[in-house]
Design an enzyme around this catalytic site. Structure first.
Site, PDB file in Angstrom:
ATOM      1  N   ARG A  76      -0.823  -0.068  -1.691  1.00 36.98           N
ATOM      2  CA  ARG A  76      -1.725   0.883  -1.017  1.00 36.98           C
ATOM      3  C   ARG A  76      -2.737   1.461  -2.010  1.00 36.98           C
ATOM      4  O   ARG A  76      -3.912   1.652  -1.690  1.00 36.98           O
ATOM      5  CB  ARG A  76      -0.923   2.003  -0.352  1.00 36.98           C
ATOM      6  CG  ARG A  76      -1.827   2.995   0.376  1.00 36.98           C
ATOM      7  CD  ARG A  76      -1.065   4.034   1.147  1.00 36.98           C
ATOM      8  NE  ARG A  76      -0.358   4.960   0.270  1.00 36.98           N
ATOM      9  CZ  ARG A  76       0.486   5.892   0.706  1.00 36.98           C
ATOM     10  NH1 ARG A  76       0.736   6.016   1.998  1.00 36.98           N
ATOM     11  NH2 ARG A  76       1.093   6.707  -0.151  1.00 36.98           N
ATOM     12  N   LYS A 170      -6.312   6.805   0.118  1.00 37.79           N
ATOM     13  CA  LYS A 170      -5.730   7.991  -0.525  1.00 37.79           C
ATOM     14  C   LYS A 170      -6.614   8.396  -1.703  1.00 37.79           C
ATOM     15  O   LYS A 170      -6.292   8.137  -2.858  1.00 37.79           O
ATOM     16  CB  LYS A 170      -4.294   7.674  -0.961  1.00 37.79           C
ATOM     17  CG  LYS A 170      -3.395   8.889  -1.040  1.00 37.79           C
ATOM     18  CD  LYS A 170      -1.948   8.472  -1.088  1.00 37.79           C
ATOM     19  CE  LYS A 170      -1.041   9.556  -1.619  1.00 37.79           C
ATOM     20  NZ  LYS A 170      -1.002  10.773  -0.852  1.00 37.79           N
ATOM     21  N   GLU A 203      -2.015  13.186  11.977  1.00 34.49           N
ATOM     22  CA  GLU A 203      -1.026  13.330  10.897  1.00 34.49           C
ATOM     23  C   GLU A 203      -1.001  14.763  10.397  1.00 34.49           C
ATOM     24  O   GLU A 203      -1.773  15.601  10.868  1.00 34.49           O
ATOM     25  CB  GLU A 203      -1.379  12.372   9.735  1.00 34.49           C
ATOM     26  CG  GLU A 203      -2.733  12.678   9.101  1.00 34.49           C
ATOM     27  CD  GLU A 203      -3.170  11.692   8.014  1.00 34.49           C
ATOM     28  OE1 GLU A 203      -2.311  11.042   7.404  1.00 34.49           O
ATOM     29  OE2 GLU A 203      -4.385  11.591   7.794  1.00 34.49           O
TER      30      GLU A 203
HETATM   31  C1  LIG Z   1      -2.746  12.533   4.320  1.00 31.03           C
HETATM   32  C2  LIG Z   1      -1.401  11.922   4.148  1.00 31.03           C
HETATM   33  N1  LIG Z   1      -0.773  11.381   5.206  1.00 31.03           N
HETATM   34  C3  LIG Z   1       0.465  10.825   5.087  1.00 31.03           C
HETATM   35  C4  LIG Z   1       1.138  10.798   3.883  1.00 31.03           C
HETATM   36  C5  LIG Z   1       2.522  10.190   3.817  1.00 31.03           C
HETATM   37  O1  LIG Z   1       2.500   8.998   3.098  1.00 31.03           O
HETATM   38  P1  LIG Z   1       3.761   8.496   2.233  1.00 31.03           P
HETATM   39  O2  LIG Z   1       4.887   8.288   3.179  1.00 31.03           O
HETATM   40  O3  LIG Z   1       3.289   7.223   1.655  1.00 31.03           O
HETATM   41  O4  LIG Z   1       4.066   9.551   1.246  1.00 31.03           O
HETATM   42  C6  LIG Z   1       0.511  11.352   2.747  1.00 31.03           C
HETATM   43  C7  LIG Z   1       1.186  11.353   1.438  1.00 31.03           C
HETATM   44  O5  LIG Z   1       1.080  10.443   0.680  1.00 31.03           O
HETATM   45  C8  LIG Z   1      -0.782  11.912   2.877  1.00 31.03           C
HETATM   46  O6  LIG Z   1      -1.407  12.443   1.815  1.00 31.03           O
END
Ligand SMILES: Cc1ncc(COP(=O)(O)O)c(C=O)c1O
Ligand SMILES: *[C@@H]1O[C@H](CO)[C@@H](O)[C@H](O)[C@H]1NC(C)=O
Length: 321
Positions: A76, A170, A203
């Site tokens: 990712r 990200k 989210e």
């Molecule tokens: C905006 C956002 N959504 C969702 C997530 C959850 O992703 P992960 O399960 O990879 O930590 C994160 C954290 O990384 C995030 O910053």
């Protein structure tokens, strides 16, 4: 009166002398190695990630001396970098090797790993043309965490969410996310939920969100306008076990409306550091009976077991020396 600082390094060394280090180890491609001195754990002020937000990041959890889902996070990370038009100074295998060696050097057995790819240092312009090489930074953060068994309250965010281009990578521009958490905390909630312009559930500020319907369906929003969470994706792989056991009816992602979501009987945040956090109240309305749900805990156990004792494909044993 401000003074000119001489022999700053010595002063900083004195400051940290005998004190517990804030972070056990950092890597910087600018130095080209691992840093154990807290006073040297810094990023150049002319790095474009610092003053223009031209950087991306990712994480991985460290538990019992194993890095959990590092490769999924690294994939990712490089997809984010490509969307942000940052080329890595090293191939993925080298990034991986640096992160594992850094964790080994830190001697840390429990906590997390956080790392960034940046356009790099060079100047203070907008264009990264004057930044000759991109930079890679990483830090090990010691932290004692455990499964979340208590439920929290959430609110619907009034802070506008990012458009899909920015929400699906990200990148380091987390101002909307910061403002969303601050708003929630001011209103006595743990965090918030974003709803997109079509009225679908999106989210949380640094987590995904999942629901259990009255019919015992596990429902997650589609990932096309939000961050594709590594934990949410792993949950989608593991949850069918509960369908086999007859505890859940189905597992799916869809365009989830607010009405559907508010009608659910269990609700939870899903994210690396949790891995599941039960939500019992949303905009002052109880979810289901307003108590931590049994299926939420069953899903949390599934992910926690995977973190603690999952297959070698999910966990890298750190070669401490
Ligand atoms: C905006 C956002 N959504 C969702 C997530 C959850 O992703 P992960 O399960 O990879 O930590 C994160 C954290 O990384 C995030 O910053
Ligand atoms: C979700 O909704 C969007 C926008 O209304 C639509 O374009 C898309 O096809 C829908 N996706 C699914 C899987 O229903």
């Amino acid at each position: 009166m401000l003074v000119l600082m001489f022999q700053l390094l010595g002063k900083l060394q004195d400051k940290w002398n005998g004190k517990k280090k804030p972070y056990p180890a950092m890597y910087s491609s600018v130095y080209g190695g691992i840093i154990l001195d807290p006073e040297m754990m810094v990023i150049p002020v002319d790095d474009h990630m610092v003053h223009r937000g031209h950087g991306v990041f990712d994480t991985a959890m460290l538990l019992n001396g194993h890095l959990y889902e590092l490769d999924t996070h690294l994939n990712r990370f490089l997809r984010s970098a490509s969307k942000a038009r940052i080329s890595s100074p090293f191939p993925q295998s080298t990034l991986r090797s640096i992160l594992i060696q850094l964790t080994a050097a830190s001697q840390c057995k429990k906590g997390s790993l956080r790392y960034w790819l940046s356009a790099g240092p060079g100047d203070f312009l907008l264009s990264p043309a004057g930044c000759p090489v991109s930079a890679f930074y990483a830090v090990v953060i010691e932290d004692d965490y455990s499964q979340c068994k208590e439920g929290v309250k959430v609110i619907t965010s009034t802070i506008p969410m990012k458009i899909p281009l920015f929400a699906t990578m990200k990148n380091v521009n987390y101002l909307p996310n910061v403002l969303a958490v601050m708003e929630a905390e001011e209103k006595g909630a743990f965090a918030s939920i974003w709803i997109d312009d079509e009225g679908y559930i999106a989210e949380g500020p640094n987590v995904n969100v999942a629901f259990i319907s009255k019919e015992k369906e596990l429902l997650l929003p589609l990932f096309d306008k939000i961050l594709a969470g590594c934990t949410a994706k792993r949950l989608l792989q593991l949850a069918p076990k509960l369908v086999e056991q007859g505890l859940l009816k189905s597992v799916s992602t869809s365009n989830l409306t607010v009405e559907q979501a508010k009608d659910s009987v269990e609700m939870m945040y899903v994210g690396s550091g949790l891995p599941i956090l039960p939500i019992i109240m949303w905009d002052d309305q109880p979810i289901g009976e307003g108590k931590v749900g049994e299926l939420t805990i069953a899903l949390s156990d599934l992910l926690w077991d995977d973190m603690v004792a999952g297959p070698d494909t999910q966990r890298i044993s750190v070669p401490y020396v």
